[in-house]
Design a protein around this motif. Structure first.
Motif, PDB file in Angstrom:
ATOM      1  N   LEU A  39       0.836  -1.202   0.000  1.00  0.00           N
ATOM      2  CA  LEU A  39       0.000   0.000   0.000  1.00  0.00           C
ATOM      3  C   LEU A  39       0.870   1.250   0.000  1.00  0.00           C
ATOM      4  CD1 LEU A  39      -3.006  -0.642   2.387  1.00  0.00           C
ATOM      5  CD2 LEU A  39      -3.004  -0.479  -0.080  1.00  0.00           C
ATOM      6  N   LYS A  40       0.521   2.169  -0.882  1.00  0.00           N
ATOM      7  CA  LYS A  40       1.346   3.356  -1.079  1.00  0.00           C
ATOM      8  C   LYS A  40       1.509   4.175   0.205  1.00  0.00           C
ATOM      9  CE  LYS A  40       1.102   5.980  -4.955  1.00  0.00           C
ATOM     10  NZ  LYS A  40       0.298   6.758  -5.904  1.00  0.00           N
ATOM     11  N   LYS A  41       2.727   4.577   0.474  1.00  0.00           N
ATOM     12  CA  LYS A  41       3.046   5.480   1.586  1.00  0.00           C
ATOM     13  C   LYS A  41       2.548   4.965   2.937  1.00  0.00           C
ATOM     14  CE  LYS A  41       2.956   9.890  -0.846  1.00  0.00           C
ATOM     15  NZ  LYS A  41       2.208  11.140  -0.919  1.00  0.00           N
ATOM     16  N   MET A  42       2.347   3.702   3.034  1.00  0.00           N
ATOM     17  CA  MET A  42       1.823   3.153   4.275  1.00  0.00           C
ATOM     18  C   MET A  42       2.841   3.307   5.396  1.00  0.00           C
ATOM     19  SD  MET A  42      -0.678   1.638   5.514  1.00  0.00           S
ATOM     20  CE  MET A  42      -1.257   0.422   6.636  1.00  0.00           C
ATOM     21  N   ASN A  65     -10.429  12.591  -1.081  1.00  0.00           N
ATOM     22  CA  ASN A  65      -9.760  12.050   0.107  1.00  0.00           C
ATOM     23  C   ASN A  65     -10.755  11.859   1.247  1.00  0.00           C
ATOM     24  OD1 ASN A  65      -6.609  12.374  -0.369  1.00  0.00           O
ATOM     25  ND2 ASN A  65      -7.655  14.150  -1.241  1.00  0.00           N
ATOM     26  N   GLN A  77      -5.941   8.611   6.411  1.00  0.00           N
ATOM     27  CA  GLN A  77      -6.348   9.154   5.114  1.00  0.00           C
ATOM     28  C   GLN A  77      -6.555   7.978   4.166  1.00  0.00           C
ATOM     29  OE1 GLN A  77      -3.410   9.951   2.430  1.00  0.00           O
ATOM     30  NE2 GLN A  77      -4.623  11.165   1.017  1.00  0.00           N
ATOM     31  N   HIS A  79      -7.480   7.066   0.151  1.00  0.00           N
ATOM     32  CA  HIS A  79      -7.755   7.470  -1.234  1.00  0.00           C
ATOM     33  C   HIS A  79      -8.026   6.193  -2.011  1.00  0.00           C
ATOM     34  CE1 HIS A  79      -7.805   9.433  -5.030  1.00  0.00           C
ATOM     35  NE2 HIS A  79      -7.449  10.599  -4.528  1.00  0.00           N
ATOM     36  N   ARG A  81      -8.378   5.709  -5.207  1.00  0.00           N
ATOM     37  CA  ARG A  81      -7.762   5.599  -6.552  1.00  0.00           C
ATOM     38  C   ARG A  81      -8.680   4.851  -7.526  1.00  0.00           C
ATOM     39  NH1 ARG A  81      -4.373   9.578  -6.142  1.00  0.00           N
ATOM     40  NH2 ARG A  81      -3.056   9.386  -4.324  1.00  0.00           N
ATOM     41  N   LYS A 119      -4.464  -2.297  -6.281  1.00  0.00           N
ATOM     42  CA  LYS A 119      -3.443  -1.875  -5.306  1.00  0.00           C
ATOM     43  C   LYS A 119      -2.869  -0.477  -5.514  1.00  0.00           C
ATOM     44  CE  LYS A 119      -2.000  -6.693  -4.922  1.00  0.00           C
ATOM     45  NZ  LYS A 119      -0.990  -7.652  -5.304  1.00  0.00           N
ATOM     46  N   GLN A 122      -4.695   4.219  -1.265  1.00  0.00           N
ATOM     47  CA  GLN A 122      -3.909   4.653  -0.117  1.00  0.00           C
ATOM     48  C   GLN A 122      -4.728   4.504   1.149  1.00  0.00           C
ATOM     49  OE1 GLN A 122      -2.041   8.351  -2.207  1.00  0.00           O
ATOM     50  NE2 GLN A 122      -1.753   8.599  -0.020  1.00  0.00           N
ATOM     51  N   VAL A 124      -3.508   5.521   4.862  1.00  0.00           N
ATOM     52  CA  VAL A 124      -2.325   6.033   5.558  1.00  0.00           C
ATOM     53  C   VAL A 124      -2.680   6.536   6.955  1.00  0.00           C
ATOM     54  CG1 VAL A 124      -0.358   7.597   5.360  1.00  0.00           C
ATOM     55  CG2 VAL A 124      -1.503   6.808   3.301  1.00  0.00           C
TER      56      VAL A 124
END
Ligand SMILES: [Zn+2]
Length: 280
Positions: A39-42, A65, A77, A79, A81, A119, A122, A124
């Motif tokens: 997961l992005k920026k997790m 968001n 947060q 998102h 996507r 995948k 986000q 976070v």
């Protein structure tokens, strides 16, 4: 019908937020099941531990968001996507292989599942101390439902860019995507490639009115579903049957009845408009 994933826009995200408010507000988190190193920026360090025992105090949205606020000032947060979904279930049954993160609540009767086939989504965790920095870095414009007609007109008038990519730019106005921008420009009779500074203030103010009307009507219909979007109860939206130009290429224009809706590419995005009603 289209089968490529379409990113949820403001009305779809608002539909999810309203469902979350009904379902998880004031619930206490008992356990976090995490299976998503991609997961992005997790922020994984201490993530699960920090969330345990926290109450969900409120749920907000800016543009696309989602912010799940916790009682200690921290927040999550989300998102969505392309294919991200937040689903509430009864806490029973096995997880899907695309369920990357699950919040289980103390009552044992419900859980919130973050599912994402592609995948790109986000999810976070932001501790209270990092809130200010997070919003500085997010660089997000004013939410499309909150921006005033004056502000909308002033900002768009000050730019020398094509109107469609400008409306898609989340740092200018937050929440619009390909579907609703095509609909709003059609209703406003503005060509998607028109330069924003050359559109009259009166026309931009009219566009603002159509934007609010279109978004509110889509929210009333629980958003648009072509393939993967669903609300937190796994139900699709209904607004796709009210779309006038999007995915209607080749059909007669519902307004003039003279021309067929045309599809062109503007800023790498498939764009639908009527060449008679929306002159450049
Ligand atoms: Zn037309």
């Amino acid at each position: 019908m289209l089968f490529i994933p379409i990113m949820p826009e403001l009305p779809e995200v608002e539909t999810v937020v309203r469902g979350l408010r009904k379902g998880i507000l004031r619930r206490k988190i008992a356990k976090v099941v995490y299976c998503a190193p991609h997961l992005k920026k997790m922020n994984t360090r201490g993530f699960a531990r920090d969330l345990m025992g926290r109450n969900i105090s409120s749920i907000d949205r800016i543009g696309k968001n989602i912010f799940i606020n916790l009682d200690d000032g921290a927040f999550i947060q989300v998102h969505l996507r392309m294919t991200g979904r937040l689903i509430m279930d009864n806490g029973k049954g096995d997880y899907d292989c695309h369920d990357h993160l699950i919040l289980e609540f103390v009552d044992g009767k419900s859980r919130l599942v973050f599912r994402d086939v592609r995948k790109f989504g986000q999810f976070v965790y932001i501790p209270a101390g990092r809130k200010e920095r997070f919003f500085d870095e997010l660089k997000i414009g004013i939410d499309a439902l909150k921006i005033s007609a004056e502000e909308f007109t002033r900002i768009l008038k000050s730019k020398n860019r094509m109107i469609k990519p400008l409306l898609l730019d989340q740092s200018i106005v937050a929440g619009l995507g390909n579907i609703y921008v095509d609909e709003i420009l059609f209703k406003s009779r503005v060509h998607p490639q028109k330069i924003s500074s050359r559109i009259s203030a009166r026309k931009l103010s009219e566009m603002h009115r159509h934007m609010l009307k279109t978004l509110r009507s889509a929210i009333d219909n629980m958003g648009t579903t072509f393939d993967s979007f669903s609300n937190v109860n796994n139900e699709p939206g209904n607004f796709q049957s009210y779309l006038q130009v999007y995915a209607n290429a080749g059909n007669l224009c519902p307004r003039c009845g003279k021309n067929k809706i045309k599809k062109i590419v503007v800023a790498q995005r498939g764009t639908h408009y009527c060449p008679y009603c929306q002159k450049l």
